[in-house]
Design a protein around this motif. Structure first.
Motif, PDB file in Angstrom:
ATOM      1  N   HIS A 304     -44.103 -45.118 107.535  1.00 52.21           N
ATOM      2  CA  HIS A 304     -44.265 -45.153 106.083  1.00 52.21           C
ATOM      3  C   HIS A 304     -43.374 -44.073 105.455  1.00 52.21           C
ATOM      4  O   HIS A 304     -43.330 -42.949 105.935  1.00 52.21           O
ATOM      5  CB  HIS A 304     -45.715 -44.893 105.685  1.00 52.21           C
ATOM      6  N   LYS A 305     -42.700 -44.421 104.372  1.00 50.46           N
ATOM      7  CA  LYS A 305     -41.855 -43.443 103.694  1.00 50.46           C
ATOM      8  C   LYS A 305     -42.665 -42.258 103.193  1.00 50.46           C
ATOM      9  O   LYS A 305     -42.181 -41.118 103.203  1.00 50.46           O
ATOM     10  CB  LYS A 305     -41.120 -44.099 102.512  1.00 50.46           C
ATOM     11  N   ALA A 311     -50.539 -37.927  98.208  1.00 51.19           N
ATOM     12  CA  ALA A 311     -49.801 -36.886  97.492  1.00 51.19           C
ATOM     13  C   ALA A 311     -48.301 -37.115  97.517  1.00 51.19           C
ATOM     14  O   ALA A 311     -47.573 -36.513  96.733  1.00 51.19           O
ATOM     15  CB  ALA A 311     -50.132 -35.514  98.085  1.00 51.19           C
ATOM     16  N   MET A 312     -47.831 -37.962  98.414  1.00 51.75           N
ATOM     17  CA  MET A 312     -46.390 -38.222  98.523  1.00 51.75           C
ATOM     18  C   MET A 312     -46.069 -39.688  98.232  1.00 51.75           C
ATOM     19  O   MET A 312     -45.074 -40.217  98.715  1.00 51.75           O
ATOM     20  CB  MET A 312     -45.894 -37.834  99.919  1.00 51.75           C
ATOM     21  N   GLU A 313     -46.903 -40.332  97.436  1.00 46.27           N
ATOM     22  CA  GLU A 313     -46.719 -41.750  97.156  1.00 46.27           C
ATOM     23  C   GLU A 313     -45.397 -42.035  96.449  1.00 46.27           C
ATOM     24  O   GLU A 313     -44.822 -43.125  96.598  1.00 46.27           O
ATOM     25  CB  GLU A 313     -47.891 -42.250  96.298  1.00 46.27           C
ATOM     26  N   SER A 316     -42.330 -43.407  98.297  1.00 47.16           N
ATOM     27  CA  SER A 316     -42.235 -44.817  98.681  1.00 47.16           C
ATOM     28  C   SER A 316     -41.104 -45.525  97.948  1.00 47.16           C
ATOM     29  O   SER A 316     -40.581 -46.547  98.423  1.00 47.16           O
ATOM     30  CB  SER A 316     -43.565 -45.539  98.398  1.00 47.16           C
ATOM     31  N   MET A 317     -40.698 -44.973  96.795  1.00 46.15           N
ATOM     32  CA  MET A 317     -39.635 -45.571  96.004  1.00 46.15           C
ATOM     33  C   MET A 317     -38.279 -44.947  96.298  1.00 46.15           C
ATOM     34  O   MET A 317     -37.283 -45.321  95.679  1.00 46.15           O
ATOM     35  CB  MET A 317     -39.961 -45.422  94.517  1.00 46.15           C
ATOM     36  N   TRP A 318     -38.225 -44.016  97.208  1.00 46.57           N
ATOM     37  CA  TRP A 318     -36.968 -43.346  97.523  1.00 46.57           C
ATOM     38  C   TRP A 318     -35.996 -44.285  98.232  1.00 46.57           C
ATOM     39  O   TRP A 318     -36.405 -45.187  98.980  1.00 46.57           O
ATOM     40  CB  TRP A 318     -37.221 -42.133  98.409  1.00 46.57           C
ATOM     41  N   GLN A 341     -42.478 -23.778  99.626  1.00 46.70           N
ATOM     42  CA  GLN A 341     -42.069 -24.061  98.253  1.00 46.70           C
ATOM     43  C   GLN A 341     -41.717 -25.533  98.053  1.00 46.70           C
ATOM     44  O   GLN A 341     -41.599 -25.997  96.926  1.00 46.70           O
ATOM     45  CB  GLN A 341     -40.884 -23.173  97.880  1.00 46.70           C
ATOM     46  N   HIS A 342     -41.522 -26.241  99.159  1.00 44.49           N
ATOM     47  CA  HIS A 342     -41.247 -27.687  99.108  1.00 44.49           C
ATOM     48  C   HIS A 342     -42.591 -28.392  99.204  1.00 44.49           C
ATOM     49  O   HIS A 342     -43.218 -28.454 100.259  1.00 44.49           O
ATOM     50  CB  HIS A 342     -40.322 -28.060 100.272  1.00 44.49           C
ATOM     51  N   SER A 343     -43.064 -28.932  98.089  1.00 48.09           N
ATOM     52  CA  SER A 343     -44.431 -29.436  98.004  1.00 48.09           C
ATOM     53  C   SER A 343     -44.720 -30.540  99.020  1.00 48.09           C
ATOM     54  O   SER A 343     -45.798 -30.579  99.623  1.00 48.09           O
ATOM     55  CB  SER A 343     -44.712 -29.942  96.591  1.00 48.09           C
ATOM     56  N   ALA A 344     -43.770 -31.445  99.235  1.00 44.86           N
ATOM     57  CA  ALA A 344     -44.017 -32.573 100.137  1.00 44.86           C
ATOM     58  C   ALA A 344     -44.202 -32.104 101.575  1.00 44.86           C
ATOM     59  O   ALA A 344     -45.167 -32.482 102.254  1.00 44.86           O
ATOM     60  CB  ALA A 344     -42.868 -33.572 100.042  1.00 44.86           C
ATOM     61  N   ILE A 345     -43.281 -31.283 102.062  1.00 46.40           N
ATOM     62  CA  ILE A 345     -43.380 -30.838 103.445  1.00 46.40           C
ATOM     63  C   ILE A 345     -44.563 -29.887 103.625  1.00 46.40           C
ATOM     64  O   ILE A 345     -45.199 -29.860 104.689  1.00 46.40           O
ATOM     65  CB  ILE A 345     -42.062 -30.175 103.903  1.00 46.40           C
TER      66      ILE A 345
END
Length: 480
Positions: A304-305, A311-313, A316-318, A341-345
């Motif tokens: 899944h992307k 929180a990282m939905e 999915s559009m990337w 500082q990188h919210s996704a990771i």
């Protein structure tokens, strides 16, 4: 023997008296400003209207023993009130004096500024300005001593007090601007030095990665330096996969060490995860069960992307370009605080840590749940060797995930798979993680898959084998 009488040098005595007059003149001017016609207080230091005697033989000058006073010059003083014209003249004198001093300061600052970088024209003009202002101060001095405080129309251009004050402020502003320009120049110099040092650092890091890749093939990403999307191919993905698996092995080693320190039964723990590792009765094989457990947790929802996280939905559009840019950006970012500082990771770290490290496991390892509490707080990350090893492993898995989706559309260009237990071994899709010498020692040959340790991948036209643990069996049992 007669003592020799020492007479103070005329110039020095004159200078001392001049400073006394200027200081007490300022007091007199302030009094006149507060109320016209109010006479200054009579004291020993009030300034009378008198001519300074050039004949110092009429006055006694004695060398004092104290350090704070050099000469005491006695003279006759007749306290008098200053007229309005004299006050105005003295105000103009002082204003012109301070204007000249500020002009000298500005010219001297410009002179210093012109030294580096060397500017001969600016140096010459500054030098002339300093000489000109010093001449003006000298003329002010002579005017003061020769005209009873009244400034005549001499060769220099005299100004009113207000005009001189304006000139002083302009000179001060000029000095501040020169100082500001100097600081800006120093800042640019330091900034260029920082850029130069950063370039040297990048070159040193690049050389270190090259040496590391030669010393330990597959443990670094130096082969991907300067990688462009048009040149991306499955070989690059395989390099990152090997790079990732090395970190998984390192984390598992640390986890096993913590288990031993906590008094765990490693065989029972490995058998609880993968019972098949107990068939050969080899403690070295227990590690494969722990590696399988870590990979299952870390590669769950890898396809899944958004890693199937709410929180990282938005990911999915990337498109593939965004994933490649993120891979390039984070490839050499290793510091945990920078990664946080990188919210996704950072969110990925938290979710995977809580899924991988069970509460009972952490309590057994460290005697408390402090690290779990810090991770759950969403504020920061624990400052421990255990979490640092986990973060490095998770970072590499994240990079592999970014590169996985950098191969563009359609979805058929990529896939991830694992092999079910009991499946027939195929060299096309699988690679045995057990070394041949271990199989030979067991006097058995591989037959069926016990469990998948590392999943396999298909990237474009290339199939990357999964690493599997094979169940040994005798020739009589191996019937296909």
């Amino acid at each position: 023997m007669e003592s020799t009488r020492v007479t103070a040098p005329p110039k020095f005595g004159t200078l001392a008296r001049t400073f006394n007059k200027i200081l007490h003149l300022h007091r007199s001017v302030n009094i006149s400003a507060n109320g016209a016609g109010v006479a200054p207080e009579k004291d020993d230091y009030s300034i009378p209207k008198l001519k300074l005697s050039q004949n110092f033989s009429e006055h006694s000058s004695i060398l004092s023993e104290g350090v704070s006073e050099f000469y005491k010059v006695e003279h006759e003083k007749q306290p008098q009130n200053l007229s309005s014209s004299e006050i105005e003249a003295m105000e103009s004198l002082l204003a012109n004096l301070f204007a000249s001093i500020s002009a000298i300061k500005a010219a001297y600052a410009q002179l210093q500024m012109a030294q580096s970088p060397y500017d001969p024209d600016s140096i010459q003009s500054s030098d002339l300005a300093i000489v000109s202002e010093l001449k003006r101060v000298s003329e002010l001095k002579h005017s003061y001593f020769t005209t009873d405080f009244i400034i005549p129309h001499t060769s220099f251009e005299s100004q009113s007090a207000l005009a001189a004050q304006i000139e002083e402020q302009r000179n001060l502003i000029k000095t501040y601007r020169i100082t500001t320009n100097k600081l800006k120049a120093d800042f640019k110099l330091k900034d260029s030095e920082i850029c130069s040092l950063q370039f040297e650092l990048l070159e040193a890091e690049k050389n270190n990665r090259t040496l590391e890749s030669k010393l330990h093939p597959g443990r670094s990403l130096s082969a991907l330096d300067g990688l462009h999307p048009s040149g991306l191919n499955p070989t690059h993905f395989l390099s990152v996969l090997r790079f990732t698996f090395k970190s998984i092995q390192s984390f598992v080693k640390l986890m096993v060490k913590e288990m031993e320190s906590a008094g765990w039964d490693l065989g029972a723990a490995a058998g609880a995860i993968q019972p098949d590792v107990l068939h050969c009765n080899k403690p070295a094989h227990w590690t494969f069960a722990f590696q399988s457990y870590v990979c299952q947790k870390m590669f769950s929802d890898f396809h899944h992307k958004s890693y199937n996280l709410a929180a990282m939905e938005d990911r999915s559009m990337w498109g593939w370009r965004q994933f490649f840019d993120e891979f390039t950006q984070l490839r050499y970012v290793e510091h945990i605080q920078k990664l946080s500082q990188h919210s996704a990771i950072a969110n990925f770290f938290r979710v995977k840590y809580l899924a991988l490290v069970h509460r009972k496991m952490e309590l057994s390892f460290f005697g408390n749940l402090d690290q779990r509490a810090i991770v759950s707080s969403d504020q920061s990350f624990p400052n421990s060797a255990f979490f640092a090893a986990f973060a490095e492993m998770a970072r590499r898995v994240w990079l592999l995930h970014c590169l996985f989706f950098s191969f563009g559309e359609p979805e058929s260009n990529r896939s991830i798979f694992q092999v079910r237990r009991g499946s027939r071994f195929s060299e096309v899709y699988m690679e045995s993680i057990v070394e041949d010498k271990d199989v030979a020692t067991a006097k058995c040959r591989p037959a069926t898959v016990g469990f998948t340790v590392v999943p396999g991948f298909r990237v474009r036209w290339t199939l990357i084998q999964s690493k599997v643990y094979l169940l040994p069996s005798t020739s009589d049992d191996n019937q296909w």
